[in-house]
Design a protein around this motif. Structure first.
Motif, PDB file in Angstrom:
ATOM      1  N   ASP A 109       0.826  -1.210   0.000  1.00  0.00           N
ATOM      2  CA  ASP A 109       0.000   0.000   0.000  1.00  0.00           C
ATOM      3  C   ASP A 109       0.857   1.255   0.000  1.00  0.00           C
ATOM      4  OD1 ASP A 109      -2.045  -1.776   0.110  1.00  0.00           O
ATOM      5  OD2 ASP A 109      -2.904  -1.068   1.985  1.00  0.00           O
ATOM      6  N   ALA A 110       1.966   1.224   0.762  1.00  0.00           N
ATOM      7  CA  ALA A 110       2.878   2.373   0.799  1.00  0.00           C
ATOM      8  C   ALA A 110       3.543   2.549  -0.562  1.00  0.00           C
ATOM      9  CB  ALA A 110       3.933   2.174   1.882  1.00  0.00           C
ATOM     10  N   PHE A 111       3.862   1.441  -1.216  1.00  0.00           N
ATOM     11  CA  PHE A 111       4.452   1.495  -2.552  1.00  0.00           C
ATOM     12  C   PHE A 111       3.483   2.160  -3.531  1.00  0.00           C
ATOM     13  CE2 PHE A 111       4.966  -0.285  -6.805  1.00  0.00           C
ATOM     14  CZ  PHE A 111       6.315  -0.106  -7.039  1.00  0.00           C
ATOM     15  N   ILE A 232      15.614   3.232  -1.624  1.00  0.00           N
ATOM     16  CA  ILE A 232      14.311   3.848  -1.385  1.00  0.00           C
ATOM     17  C   ILE A 232      13.431   2.863  -0.617  1.00  0.00           C
ATOM     18  CG2 ILE A 232      12.269   4.812  -2.495  1.00  0.00           C
ATOM     19  CD1 ILE A 232      14.132   5.532  -4.864  1.00  0.00           C
ATOM     20  N   LYS A 233      12.848   3.343   0.451  1.00  0.00           N
ATOM     21  CA  LYS A 233      12.082   2.471   1.343  1.00  0.00           C
ATOM     22  C   LYS A 233      10.595   2.806   1.296  1.00  0.00           C
ATOM     23  CE  LYS A 233      11.672   1.269   6.279  1.00  0.00           C
ATOM     24  NZ  LYS A 233      12.159   1.584   7.643  1.00  0.00           N
ATOM     25  N   PHE A 234       9.785   1.765   1.117  1.00  0.00           N
ATOM     26  CA  PHE A 234       8.337   1.896   1.216  1.00  0.00           C
ATOM     27  C   PHE A 234       7.912   1.107   2.449  1.00  0.00           C
ATOM     28  CE2 PHE A 234       9.525   2.131  -3.238  1.00  0.00           C
ATOM     29  CZ  PHE A 234       8.960   3.337  -3.621  1.00  0.00           C
ATOM     30  N   SER A 241       8.163   5.824   5.066  1.00  0.00           N
ATOM     31  CA  SER A 241       8.600   5.671   3.674  1.00  0.00           C
ATOM     32  C   SER A 241       9.588   6.784   3.336  1.00  0.00           C
ATOM     33  CB  SER A 241       7.404   5.737   2.726  1.00  0.00           C
ATOM     34  OG  SER A 241       6.537   4.647   2.928  1.00  0.00           O
ATOM     35  N   THR A 242      10.523   6.485   2.442  1.00  0.00           N
ATOM     36  CA  THR A 242      11.488   7.502   2.008  1.00  0.00           C
ATOM     37  C   THR A 242      10.772   8.573   1.194  1.00  0.00           C
ATOM     38  OG1 THR A 242      13.116   5.724   1.831  1.00  0.00           O
ATOM     39  CG2 THR A 242      13.715   7.853   0.881  1.00  0.00           C
ATOM     40  N   ILE A 243      11.054   9.817   1.496  1.00  0.00           N
ATOM     41  CA  ILE A 243      10.402  10.942   0.814  1.00  0.00           C
ATOM     42  C   ILE A 243      11.319  11.507  -0.261  1.00  0.00           C
ATOM     43  CG2 ILE A 243       9.381  13.226   1.101  1.00  0.00           C
ATOM     44  CD1 ILE A 243       7.805  10.960   2.397  1.00  0.00           C
ATOM     45  N   ASN A 244      10.756  11.781  -1.439  1.00  0.00           N
ATOM     46  CA  ASN A 244      11.510  12.399  -2.529  1.00  0.00           C
ATOM     47  C   ASN A 244      11.256  13.902  -2.534  1.00  0.00           C
ATOM     48  OD1 ASN A 244      12.934  12.977  -4.859  1.00  0.00           O
ATOM     49  ND2 ASN A 244      11.347  12.217  -6.244  1.00  0.00           N
ATOM     50  N   ASN A 245      12.290  14.676  -2.358  1.00  0.00           N
ATOM     51  CA  ASN A 245      12.161  16.142  -2.318  1.00  0.00           C
ATOM     52  C   ASN A 245      12.517  16.808  -3.643  1.00  0.00           C
ATOM     53  OD1 ASN A 245      11.388  16.290   0.471  1.00  0.00           O
ATOM     54  ND2 ASN A 245      13.511  15.844   1.024  1.00  0.00           N
TER      55      ASN A 245
END
Length: 333
Positions: A109-111, A232-234, A241-245
């Motif tokens: 679900d996080a993915f 990258i972690k979900f 979860s890893t956030i992309n900035n």
């Protein structure tokens, strides 16, 4: 260096419609802008079909296991306890292949929620002809204007845009791929997300080159960029979860002269075409010479000046939408 995969013929002709402001930015910065998937208008972008949910997530199995573990009136047998432990182990161990490496279905679900934030796209069309809808949608200052009706900002940009034409191979040859990123070029397919179903082996890439049927007029060729990192972690755990900035990616272009094969000038706004045609017919009684009056001379002057300032020698042509139909013997040529 990441991998580049071209899944269409290199000589495929593609077009991209841009406001003059965005076109000028491309020329001056010598870079191609890649947008993040989760910034697109289509909220289905990068998602899966309903019938493929179980291939990514085992949330339903978790709910089922929780119900089975609920305290019961009669004690469980050893066999029932072992079966529950086996189910729990399978839930924690089940995985699925993804564009960012093997993932746990526990984190599915996080993915699904976050994967679109890690993918970038630069979109073209392989329509062999000009498209009036494309001029209106992507040739204004803010693509797909959502301002109030009669927005002055966007009205001023109508007829002040360009369409750049090139080939898939020319784009790939001129892109400087950033370290640690992959690039895939593929035709987009248009699907009904309610009824379609992907084979499990297709789930690694196919969802990111699929769009809702409502956008099929675009005939999109997609250049998709994504990180090859496995860091990258979900996570199913909240906010882990890893956030992309990184909101976008801008890839440098090596040689604009070979990158752009032709620039097509936008046709004048419909109101101007109507007014020019009416005045011309009133004055001359024939459409002879009308095409020349409809040519976008002011825009051509701006594009030529931009090219001179950047030492570019690129073919500039008028829009095919200013052509006239023969009304008399003078307009047959």
């Amino acid at each position: 260096m990441g991998q580049v995969k071209i899944e269409i013929p290199r000589d495929t002709t593609v077009k991209r419609y841009l406001s003059f402001q965005n076109f000028e930015r491309l020329i001056k910065n010598q870079s191609l802008y890649f947008s993040r998937f989760d910034k697109f208008e289509d909220h289905l972008e990068g998602g899966i079909n309903r019938r493929n949910y179980h291939n990514i997530s085992n949330s339903l199995s978790i709910f089922d296991l929780a119900m089975q573990r609920w305290p019961s009136v009669s004690p469980r047998t050893e066999e029932e306890t072992q079966a529950l432990r086996k189910s729990e182990t399978e839930i924690f161990e089940n995985t699925f292949p993804s564009i960012l490496g093997t993932q746990k279905k526990l984190d599915g679900d996080a993915f699904l929620k976050n994967i679109s934030s890690w993918l970038y796209a630069n979109c073209w069309t392989d329509l062999g002809h000009e498209c009036q809808a494309m001029w209106q949608l992507y040739g204004s200052s803010g693509s797909n204007c959502r301002h109030d009706k009669g927005c002055q900002e966007c009205a001023e940009t109508i007829g002040n845009s360009v369409c750049i034409e090139t080939t898939a191979g020319a784009i790939v040859d001129n892109l400087e791929l950033p370290e640690g990123y992959n690039l895939t070029i593929r035709k987009v397919e248009y699907i009904d997300h309610r009824t379609s179903h992907f084979h499990e082996d297709d789930l690694v890439m196919r969802p990111y080159f699929s769009k809702a049927l409502h956008f099929s007029y675009e005939n999109e060729v997609r250049f998709m960029l994504w990180p090859e990192s496995n860091d990258i972690k979900f996570s199913h755990k909240h906010d882990q979860s890893t956030i992309n900035n990184q909101d976008n990616q801008q890839l440098k272009l090596k040689d604009l002269n070979s990158f752009i094969h032709r620039v097509i000038l936008a046709p004048p706004p419909p109101s101007k075409i109507y007014k020019t045609r009416s005045l011309h017919m009133e004055r001359f009684g024939t459409e002879l010479g009308l095409e020349d009056e409809l040519s976008n001379k002011n825009l051509k002057t701006k594009v030529e000046a931009l090219f001179r300032a950047n030492n570019l020698n690129i073919n500039i042509t008028e829009s095919d939408l200013i052509q006239i139909s023969p009304k008399d013997c003078y307009t047959l040529g």
